[in-house]
Design a protein around this motif. Sequence first.
Motif, PDB file in Angstrom:
ATOM      1  N   GLN A 191      -1.750  -1.313  -1.044  1.00  0.00           N
ATOM      2  CA  GLN A 191      -0.363  -0.894  -1.276  1.00  0.00           C
ATOM      3  C   GLN A 191       0.610  -2.040  -0.957  1.00  0.00           C
ATOM      4  O   GLN A 191       1.590  -2.272  -1.682  1.00  0.00           O
ATOM      5  CB  GLN A 191      -0.048   0.319  -0.397  1.00  0.00           C
ATOM      6  N   SER A 238      -6.949   0.573   1.575  1.00  0.00           N
ATOM      7  CA  SER A 238      -5.926   1.293   0.814  1.00  0.00           C
ATOM      8  C   SER A 238      -4.535   0.856   1.251  1.00  0.00           C
ATOM      9  O   SER A 238      -3.640   0.626   0.411  1.00  0.00           O
ATOM     10  CB  SER A 238      -6.088   2.801   1.003  1.00  0.00           C
ATOM     11  N   HIS A 298       2.824  -4.298  -3.905  1.00  0.00           N
ATOM     12  CA  HIS A 298       4.290  -4.191  -3.911  1.00  0.00           C
ATOM     13  C   HIS A 298       4.920  -5.275  -3.038  1.00  0.00           C
ATOM     14  O   HIS A 298       5.991  -5.084  -2.455  1.00  0.00           O
ATOM     15  CB  HIS A 298       4.718  -2.810  -3.419  1.00  0.00           C
TER      16      HIS A 298
END
Length: 555
Positions: free
Chosen positions: A215, A211, A219
């Motif tokens: 992320q 996770s 980004h």
Amino acid sequence: MLKEVQIQNLALIEDLSLQFNQGFCALTGETGAGKSILLDGLGLILGQRADTGLVRHGEKRAEVSALFEIHNQPKVIEWLTEQALEDENQCLVRRIVYADGGSKAFINGRPVPASSLKTLGDFLIDIHGQHEHQSLMSSQNQLTLVDAYGQHQSQIEQVKNSFKQWQNLTKKFQSLKNNQAEHQSKRELAEFQLIEFNKVQPQAEEFDSLSAEQQTLAHAQEIKQAGFASYEALDGDQGATHYINEALQQLEKLAAFSPALNNQLNQLNSSLIDLQEVANDIHHYTESVELDPERLEIVERRLNQLYGLAKKYQLHPDELTLKHQQLEDNLNNLMQESYSLDELQLKIDQAWSIYEKHALILRKARIKSAEALCISVTETMQTLGMQKSEFKIELNSLEKPTLTGLDRIDFLVSANPGQPAKLLSKVASGGELSRISLAIQVACGQIAQIPTLIFDEVDVGIGGGVAEIVGQKMRQLGQHCQTLSITHLGQVAAYGNQHLKVIKHTHENKTITEVNELSNSERVEEIARMIGGLEITEQTIKHAEELLMRAQNQI
């Protein structure tokens, strides 16, 4: 044994109290005097149906009570203890019958159902009469009698123990087998679920790590832009460190003239160093972040796998590894149960072999004991006026195993040579049945299981020398268990250790039955009446005296 009987308002008996001794007790009296009423009273004590017709005319209720001595009767004591009815070394049984219907029963003063009297009575009294042979008509009791006669206690115990072991294993196997469909369904479900988890192979702490990586990868462009901008703001040509350096240069000049600013100069210098380290860390991190669409796709695909599996099983993704382990353990247990069923069958086969071995050993012992008992009973029957009769014991195999083995015992009698033997329960003559019972009891006297035996007119159809032999056998039996006999023959009564006479008389327009214990002289008179007919002569009296003396001195 039976110690005392009290009867109030039962048929012709108004108020009667009898004490019984150990040994052979003869009950005599003229026909119709009421000897059968005593058996009716004892029948009530033994749990027989309460007939309101037994209540004396004009009375509201009849009552019978019997006191038994039980100190040497472990089965009776055990049963009373189990029912919370125990009393020290004795047992008082009481029955009340109401004229308007219904009855009450008591054991040692506590109310009980009539069925309890029957259960207890089977331990205390056995009646052998024209129509009643409580124990000998039962095949199971016949088996018990043969085992007691042959002293098979150790073999029976081995059979019981091995039967219980086989039975317990069989029940356990059947229970598992009955659940086999459910077990198979559970196993198939566990296998399917485990296949799903094995395909995904969730790892500990994997979800949180992926996770975070997702992320970052999702980004990456924003991170790089913001990171480089932050670095420039901190340590670029026009960044914060540039202006802090200028401030330090000015403060260093002032510190030469104002030592009080040295502390601020040191703090600012330390802050510059920290700020440069932060800027360097941001720069290194920003440099490390890569724009990697392929890796992002791999991570997101893996997260979707974990999310999908967790959603299907209503779990948080962090719980997947624990669930995976639980599924493996569950399947292993279900597989082990399958192995247990096969192992259990082997144990059942082994237990059956042990049971069968002990049951066959017991069967051989029973055959041997049955042969000896047949000889003994036949000899006694032939001395009791059944000269051509033969007693036989038939042993047959049961279809199903039991606690007592694989055998069924049946007592049979052949009345005449060449005639087929019939089951004891099919013997037509009540008198013959009573004498057969007496012969069996005499043969098994020393191992008697029931402390009190009652014979009702066992001497029907006999007389003379055979009657004396019946008396001898009664007295012989009385040495091992209390024996009561209702008899019409003086030759039998003469052998009694105790002699009770039933008398019926009328007083104030009321017919009353009484029972008296006879003295020696009274016994002579009663025996003379029994053997003398209508006229009792001096010769009859002398005959009675001689008969009584011979009987009492013979044993």
